[in-house]
Design a protein around this motif. Sequence first.
Motif, PDB file in Angstrom:
ATOM      1  N   GLU A  54       0.836  -1.359   0.059  1.00 51.65           N
ATOM      2  CA  GLU A  54       0.139  -0.304  -0.370  1.00 51.65           C
ATOM      3  C   GLU A  54       0.991   1.068   0.012  1.00 51.65           C
ATOM      4  N   PHE A  55       0.552   1.846  -0.618  1.00 49.96           N
ATOM      5  CA  PHE A  55       1.295   3.414  -0.693  1.00 49.96           C
ATOM      6  C   PHE A  55       0.350   4.383  -0.918  1.00 49.96           C
ATOM      7  N   HIS A  56       0.513   6.110  -0.423  1.00 45.75           N
ATOM      8  CA  HIS A  56       0.046   7.067   0.200  1.00 45.75           C
ATOM      9  C   HIS A  56       0.795   7.639  -1.003  1.00 45.75           C
ATOM     10  N   LEU A  57      -0.698   8.296  -1.886  1.00 47.08           N
ATOM     11  CA  LEU A  57       0.196   8.985  -2.605  1.00 47.08           C
ATOM     12  C   LEU A  57      -0.384  10.811  -3.374  1.00 47.08           C
ATOM     13  N   ALA A  58       0.310  11.366  -2.797  1.00 47.06           N
ATOM     14  CA  ALA A  58      -0.243  12.906  -2.241  1.00 47.06           C
ATOM     15  C   ALA A  58      -0.571  14.130  -3.137  1.00 47.06           C
ATOM     16  N   ASP A  59       0.465  13.461  -4.788  1.00 47.96           N
ATOM     17  CA  ASP A  59      -0.286  14.051  -5.752  1.00 47.96           C
ATOM     18  C   ASP A  59      -0.214  13.197  -6.680  1.00 47.96           C
ATOM     19  N   GLU A  60       0.081  13.687  -8.101  1.00 45.10           N
ATOM     20  CA  GLU A  60      -0.426  13.317  -9.382  1.00 45.10           C
ATOM     21  C   GLU A  60       1.235  12.894  -9.918  1.00 45.10           C
ATOM     22  N   ALA A  61       2.218  13.365  -9.292  1.00 45.63           N
ATOM     23  CA  ALA A  61       4.158  13.818  -9.847  1.00 45.63           C
ATOM     24  C   ALA A  61       3.726  12.173  -8.616  1.00 45.63           C
TER      25      ALA A  61
ATOM     26  N   LEU B  93     -15.060   6.562  -9.937  1.00 45.90           N
ATOM     27  CA  LEU B  93     -14.893   7.616 -10.972  1.00 45.90           C
ATOM     28  C   LEU B  93     -13.765   8.769 -10.291  1.00 45.90           C
ATOM     29  N   GLY B  94     -12.723   8.816 -11.486  1.00 45.35           N
ATOM     30  CA  GLY B  94     -12.386  10.335 -10.883  1.00 45.35           C
ATOM     31  C   GLY B  94     -10.099   9.798  -9.859  1.00 45.35           C
ATOM     32  N   ALA B  95     -10.129   8.028  -9.937  1.00 44.09           N
ATOM     33  CA  ALA B  95      -9.653   7.727  -9.078  1.00 44.09           C
ATOM     34  C   ALA B  95      -7.977   7.800  -9.563  1.00 44.09           C
ATOM     35  N   GLY B  96      -8.006   7.931 -10.637  1.00 43.31           N
ATOM     36  CA  GLY B  96      -6.487   7.974 -10.701  1.00 43.31           C
ATOM     37  C   GLY B  96      -6.078   6.892 -11.962  1.00 43.31           C
ATOM     38  N   LYS B  97      -7.200   5.924 -12.181  1.00 34.76           N
ATOM     39  CA  LYS B  97      -6.786   4.763 -12.576  1.00 34.76           C
ATOM     40  C   LYS B  97      -6.323   4.847 -14.451  1.00 34.76           C
ATOM     41  N   THR B  98      -6.766   6.082 -14.347  1.00 38.93           N
ATOM     42  CA  THR B  98      -6.138   6.259 -16.303  1.00 38.93           C
ATOM     43  C   THR B  98      -4.547   7.090 -15.916  1.00 38.93           C
ATOM     44  N   THR B  99      -4.848   7.793 -15.026  1.00 38.37           N
ATOM     45  CA  THR B  99      -3.276   8.811 -14.525  1.00 38.37           C
ATOM     46  C   THR B  99      -2.496   7.877 -14.416  1.00 38.37           C
ATOM     47  N   PHE B 100      -2.863   6.805 -13.459  1.00 41.88           N
ATOM     48  CA  PHE B 100      -1.368   5.759 -13.837  1.00 41.88           C
ATOM     49  C   PHE B 100      -1.618   4.823 -14.815  1.00 41.88           C
ATOM     50  N   SER B 101      -2.320   4.832 -15.747  1.00 40.65           N
ATOM     51  CA  SER B 101      -2.249   4.072 -16.859  1.00 40.65           C
ATOM     52  C   SER B 101      -0.781   4.856 -18.299  1.00 40.65           C
ATOM     53  N   ARG B 102      -1.833   6.017 -18.043  1.00 41.15           N
ATOM     54  CA  ARG B 102      -0.507   7.005 -18.878  1.00 41.15           C
ATOM     55  C   ARG B 102       0.914   7.468 -18.896  1.00 41.15           C
TER      56      ARG B 102
ATOM     57  N   LEU C 175      -7.313   2.364  -6.449  1.00 39.74           N
ATOM     58  CA  LEU C 175      -6.723   3.627  -6.206  1.00 39.74           C
ATOM     59  C   LEU C 175      -8.108   3.967  -5.639  1.00 39.74           C
ATOM     60  N   GLU C 176      -8.005   4.886  -4.654  1.00 38.48           N
ATOM     61  CA  GLU C 176      -9.025   5.024  -3.156  1.00 38.48           C
ATOM     62  C   GLU C 176      -8.202   7.047  -3.002  1.00 38.48           C
ATOM     63  N   GLN C 177      -9.349   7.820  -3.407  1.00 39.53           N
ATOM     64  CA  GLN C 177      -9.616   8.821  -3.174  1.00 39.53           C
ATOM     65  C   GLN C 177      -9.056   8.995  -1.371  1.00 39.53           C
ATOM     66  N   THR C 178      -8.363  10.516  -1.143  1.00 38.26           N
ATOM     67  CA  THR C 178      -8.220  10.412   0.214  1.00 38.26           C
ATOM     68  C   THR C 178      -8.543  11.917   0.244  1.00 38.26           C
ATOM     69  N   ALA C 179      -8.397  12.159   2.527  1.00 37.58           N
ATOM     70  CA  ALA C 179      -8.584  13.581   2.314  1.00 37.58           C
ATOM     71  C   ALA C 179      -7.096  14.207   1.629  1.00 37.58           C
ATOM     72  N   ASP C 180      -6.285  13.560   1.754  1.00 38.35           N
ATOM     73  CA  ASP C 180      -4.603  14.311   1.280  1.00 38.35           C
ATOM     74  C   ASP C 180      -3.991  14.013   0.064  1.00 38.35           C
ATOM     75  N   GLY C 181      -5.146  13.527  -0.775  1.00 42.56           N
ATOM     76  CA  GLY C 181      -4.692  12.368  -2.407  1.00 42.56           C
ATOM     77  C   GLY C 181      -4.787  11.289  -2.320  1.00 42.56           C
ATOM     78  N   ARG C 182      -4.382  10.405  -2.605  1.00 37.86           N
ATOM     79  CA  ARG C 182      -4.938   9.091  -2.868  1.00 37.86           C
ATOM     80  C   ARG C 182      -4.085   7.799  -1.839  1.00 37.86           C
ATOM     81  N   THR C 183      -4.699   6.579  -1.619  1.00 39.91           N
ATOM     82  CA  THR C 183      -4.236   5.770  -1.406  1.00 39.91           C
ATOM     83  C   THR C 183      -4.088   4.593  -3.059  1.00 39.91           C
ATOM     84  N   ALA C 184      -3.557   3.678  -3.317  1.00 39.31           N
ATOM     85  CA  ALA C 184      -2.429   2.249  -3.981  1.00 39.31           C
ATOM     86  C   ALA C 184      -2.551   1.731  -3.058  1.00 39.31           C
ATOM     87  N   ARG C 185      -2.772   0.202  -3.581  1.00 35.12           N
ATOM     88  CA  ARG C 185      -2.937  -0.751  -3.069  1.00 35.12           C
ATOM     89  C   ARG C 185      -2.694  -2.066  -3.886  1.00 35.12           C
ATOM     90  N   LEU C 186      -1.993  -2.692  -4.236  1.00 37.86           N
ATOM     91  CA  LEU C 186      -1.014  -3.218  -5.172  1.00 37.86           C
ATOM     92  C   LEU C 186      -1.624  -5.109  -3.839  1.00 37.86           C
TER      93      LEU C 186
END
Length: 150
Positions: free
Chosen positions: A5-12, A37-46, A125-136
Amino acid sequence: MDALEFHLADEAATDRLARRLAPHIRAGDVIALHGGLGAGKTTFSRSLISALLGARTEVPSPTYTLVQTYDGPDFPIFHFDLYRLEEPDDVMELGWDETMDGLALIEWPAKAGDHLPAWRLDLTLEQTADGRTARLVPHGEDWQTRLHGI
């Protein structure tokens, strides 16, 4: 290892995670991308597709085409967005069976039903108050071994 599990603070940070995963990808891999919707799936894929192709490549969302394909240097990449799929068997019309020699990135994988391979990497990928969480979550011994390098 059950999951990473990773905390992802932003798109970077999402981009960095995709680039860390890229060297571990092999032909025949399936990555099932879960999240609302908007969780970051396409962002990650790109980011992952750009990392694998070795350049900043135009990576449009496959929302309307349902699948985008790319010729990678080592194997083809198939980016599926199954959100608008009506029946699981409809994946067969998208070239589903051609993905075995490449990488399949699948947004909304539950729509594939029984066609989704058991041997895969689930990325939620799940949106959180301070970014998103990624669980592999690896499915298959090979994925578990490769995730140790992330």
